[in-house]
Scaffold this motif. Sequence first.
Motif, PDB file in Angstrom:
ATOM      1  N   MET A  55       0.842  -1.216   0.000  1.00 10.41           N
ATOM      2  CA  MET A  55       0.000   0.000   0.000  1.00 10.41           C
ATOM      3  C   MET A  55       0.867   1.253   0.000  1.00 10.41           C
ATOM      4  SD  MET A  55      -3.146   0.808   2.498  1.00 10.41           S
ATOM      5  CE  MET A  55      -3.885  -0.737   2.026  1.00 10.41           C
ATOM      6  N   SER A  56       0.543   2.191  -0.850  1.00  9.46           N
ATOM      7  CA  SER A  56       1.342   3.404  -0.931  1.00  9.46           C
ATOM      8  C   SER A  56       1.115   4.278   0.292  1.00  9.46           C
ATOM      9  CB  SER A  56       0.951   4.184  -2.186  1.00  9.46           C
ATOM     10  OG  SER A  56       1.475   5.475  -2.123  1.00  9.46           O
ATOM     11  N   THR A  57       2.165   4.893   0.760  1.00  7.42           N
ATOM     12  CA  THR A  57       1.983   5.768   1.915  1.00  7.42           C
ATOM     13  C   THR A  57       2.079   7.233   1.532  1.00  7.42           C
ATOM     14  OG1 THR A  57       4.315   5.569   2.393  1.00  7.42           O
ATOM     15  CG2 THR A  57       2.831   4.128   3.597  1.00  7.42           C
ATOM     16  N   GLU A  86      -7.843   1.840   4.217  1.00  4.79           N
ATOM     17  CA  GLU A  86      -8.673   0.679   3.897  1.00  4.79           C
ATOM     18  C   GLU A  86     -10.105   1.000   4.286  1.00  4.79           C
ATOM     19  OE1 GLU A  86      -7.176  -3.492   4.647  1.00  4.79           O
ATOM     20  OE2 GLU A  86      -5.960  -2.285   6.031  1.00  4.79           O
ATOM     21  N   THR A  87     -11.044   0.396   3.618  1.00  5.02           N
ATOM     22  CA  THR A  87     -12.431   0.543   4.029  1.00  5.02           C
ATOM     23  C   THR A  87     -12.874  -0.783   4.638  1.00  5.02           C
ATOM     24  OG1 THR A  87     -12.707   2.001   2.148  1.00  5.02           O
ATOM     25  CG2 THR A  87     -14.701   1.336   3.298  1.00  5.02           C
ATOM     26  N   ILE A  88     -13.165  -0.759   5.933  1.00  7.97           N
ATOM     27  CA  ILE A  88     -13.559  -1.976   6.638  1.00  7.97           C
ATOM     28  C   ILE A  88     -15.004  -1.806   7.091  1.00  7.97           C
ATOM     29  CG2 ILE A  88     -13.062  -3.476   8.607  1.00  7.97           C
ATOM     30  CD1 ILE A  88     -10.139  -2.434   8.453  1.00  7.97           C
ATOM     31  N   ASN A  89     -15.899  -2.622   6.556  1.00 11.68           N
ATOM     32  CA  ASN A  89     -17.343  -2.515   6.845  1.00 11.68           C
ATOM     33  C   ASN A  89     -17.860  -1.094   6.641  1.00 11.68           C
ATOM     34  OD1 ASN A  89     -17.404  -5.237   7.591  1.00 11.68           O
ATOM     35  ND2 ASN A  89     -16.813  -4.715   9.716  1.00 11.68           N
ATOM     36  N   VAL A 119     -16.252   1.620   6.925  1.00 12.72           N
ATOM     37  CA  VAL A 119     -15.546   2.624   7.731  1.00 12.72           C
ATOM     38  C   VAL A 119     -14.143   2.833   7.158  1.00 12.72           C
ATOM     39  CG1 VAL A 119     -14.700   3.227  10.033  1.00 12.72           C
ATOM     40  CG2 VAL A 119     -16.813   1.891   9.791  1.00 12.72           C
ATOM     41  N   GLY A 120     -13.824   4.072   6.835  1.00 18.71           N
ATOM     42  CA  GLY A 120     -12.477   4.390   6.356  1.00 18.71           C
ATOM     43  C   GLY A 120     -11.497   4.197   7.500  1.00 18.71           C
ATOM     44  N   THR A 121     -10.454   3.388   7.285  1.00 19.05           N
ATOM     45  CA  THR A 121      -9.548   3.049   8.381  1.00 19.05           C
ATOM     46  C   THR A 121      -8.119   3.418   8.005  1.00 19.05           C
ATOM     47  OG1 THR A 121     -11.023   1.220   8.931  1.00 19.05           O
ATOM     48  CG2 THR A 121      -8.820   1.188   9.916  1.00 19.05           C
ATOM     49  N   VAL A 122      -7.537   4.284   8.809  1.00 14.33           N
ATOM     50  CA  VAL A 122      -6.155   4.696   8.560  1.00 14.33           C
ATOM     51  C   VAL A 122      -5.307   4.223   9.747  1.00 14.33           C
ATOM     52  CG1 VAL A 122      -4.597   6.627   8.164  1.00 14.33           C
ATOM     53  CG2 VAL A 122      -6.930   6.723   7.287  1.00 14.33           C
ATOM     54  N   ASP A 123      -4.332   3.383   9.449  1.00  6.93           N
ATOM     55  CA  ASP A 123      -3.457   2.856  10.502  1.00  6.93           C
ATOM     56  C   ASP A 123      -2.142   3.631  10.458  1.00  6.93           C
ATOM     57  OD1 ASP A 123      -1.767   1.495  12.160  1.00  6.93           O
ATOM     58  OD2 ASP A 123      -2.293  -0.505  11.398  1.00  6.93           O
ATOM     59  N   TRP A 135     -14.882   7.187  10.077  1.00 10.59           N
ATOM     60  CA  TRP A 135     -13.436   6.964   9.962  1.00 10.59           C
ATOM     61  C   TRP A 135     -12.858   6.480  11.291  1.00 10.59           C
ATOM     62  CZ3 TRP A 135     -10.568   7.608   5.483  1.00 10.59           C
ATOM     63  CH2 TRP A 135     -11.296   8.111   4.398  1.00 10.59           C
ATOM     64  N   ASP A 136     -11.975   5.513  11.187  1.00  8.95           N
ATOM     65  CA  ASP A 136     -11.229   5.046  12.355  1.00  8.95           C
ATOM     66  C   ASP A 136      -9.747   5.357  12.143  1.00  8.95           C
ATOM     67  OD1 ASP A 136     -13.104   3.997  14.091  1.00  8.95           O
ATOM     68  OD2 ASP A 136     -13.151   2.051  13.065  1.00  8.95           O
ATOM     69  N   VAL A 137      -9.119   5.946  13.149  1.00  6.95           N
ATOM     70  CA  VAL A 137      -7.678   6.193  13.089  1.00  6.95           C
ATOM     71  C   VAL A 137      -7.014   5.284  14.132  1.00  6.95           C
ATOM     72  CG1 VAL A 137      -5.849   7.909  13.292  1.00  6.95           C
ATOM     73  CG2 VAL A 137      -8.108   8.576  12.420  1.00  6.95           C
ATOM     74  N   LEU A 138      -6.164   4.387  13.640  1.00  8.61           N
ATOM     75  CA  LEU A 138      -5.522   3.412  14.536  1.00  8.61           C
ATOM     76  C   LEU A 138      -4.062   3.799  14.799  1.00  8.61           C
ATOM     77  CD1 LEU A 138      -6.834   0.151  12.787  1.00  8.61           C
ATOM     78  CD2 LEU A 138      -7.961   1.533  14.550  1.00  8.61           C
TER      79      LEU A 138
END
Lengths: 300, 246
Positions: free
Chosen positions: B1-3, B14-17, B19-23, B48-51
Amino acid sequence: MCGIVGLYLKNDKYESEIGKLFAPMLIAMTERGPDSAGFAVYGDAVEDGIKLTLRHEDENYDWAALAKDIETALDTKVNWFQNSKVAVFKVGVDAEKVEDYLEQNHDDVLVMSSGKSIEILKEVGLPERIVDMFKLGDMKGSHIIGHTRMATESAVTMAGSHPFSTGLDLCLVHNGSFSNHNRLRKELQREGIEFDTENDTEVAAGYLTYRLQQGDSLNEALENALKTLDGFYTLTIGTKDGFAVVRDPIACKPAVIAETDDYVAMASEYQALTTLPGIEDAKVWEPEPARIYVWERNGN
Amino acid sequence: MSTNNLAEQTSAFETINGVGTVDLSVQTVRDLNQALHDQHDDMTIEKWDVLNPKGHHNLAVGVNQKLKIDIHGPAGYYCAGMNQEAEITIHGHTGQGVAENMMSGLVRVKGNASSAAGATAHGGLLVIEGDAGSRCGISMKGVDILVKGSVGHMSCFMGQAGVLAVCGDAGEALGDSLYEAHIYVKGSVKSLGADCIEKEMRAEHIEELTELFERAGVTDQDPRDFKRYGSARQLYNFKVDNAGAY
């Protein structure tokens, strides 16, 4: 700017890997202080006599010959090891005797620290370079305080970088600047305190040395420092048994503290604490202005 | 995945269920903020989830869309700064300047906040469930701030408009050089700043606090337990008696 980090272990669980835990903390503060870095590590204490961190600009300096000279001149035993440009000397007499001997006979050797357990190591360059140079990751001990410098008040030199020694087993790191350091330096010089640089933090260190010589406890010396030092600052003071944290009454300079059952850690920014074990469940808070926090194994 | 390849912006999360997810252990803060800003014109992902935020600075800054953003861990400086419309929750502590210059929306800090929380903010609601450090609400210009714990010294300094409500205690020099911000404190106030005085708690103030608690989802506070502080209005207007000082 500048970054400060400190790690004090409440028990011996992590003593053999304190260097490994501390190295990423120091490197995390690179953006706050990329021009020099240093740290004071407390461990490997001597029971009798004194431990000195000595430094010579020549990396091939003959430390063995110096050890022999001291043994002969002071009629004592010296244990020593070299670490890059510094050497740690464990000598069976008191600090003053060794320091006087060095001053009179080997004035090209700098005394970085003296005490029962302290070692001060510092250098110009990126924190990562200093970490590698002194092999911080391999170090063992009970506590370490460190500093990454972005110089404002004086030149980028090894001598101007932190920590500054303030007496036996005592040292100081500082984020901020003092506005009354020139006058205070002159006042302290009249009292016999010597200074090697134009650095403002060295004056604060000298002030603490002076107050302690006058019979202040560490707490009293810091209370007097709060009254005397004009400027903005977060200070961390390393002692033989732990460390202290003080912020000026306005508290513009950042500080965050994290505490678990095993350690107390402080840093200029939370980012420096994220690699510590159990940090997710640590108690995390910002130290209050003008309040002296002290953690010591034999004290609080 | 490009950063950091801008041509592949959409792959920076990523989109998980749905939800936009940024780790942030993999992606950069720039990736995160760009992904959030990309929702401005055409909102395709609302949640959005920020991990692994790990105290990074400038998280979710300059968002201007009705996004719901959850930051799962401690944030560094200026988190949620300049927010417009978004609902941003930080599940951890924040560094200085959280929600600074917020225009609208809701920022909720589950832990403690460092100094200058809500500084200069024009609108929206900032809820801090723990304590806030010094200068909370400094120069606030219309934001409402509810702190469930205590606030440090110089809070609401030069506050111009909006409400600062503190369920714990306030530090030294509360409301120094205050304009027209409304301050309510339930606990003790160490000292009041220049031109800040205690004022009568009237029906409209009970109403204002009741409405603020409702909006903030706070159910365990009684507005009648609070004291009100405001400007004595002696400092911020030019007075001819002071002409000699200029």
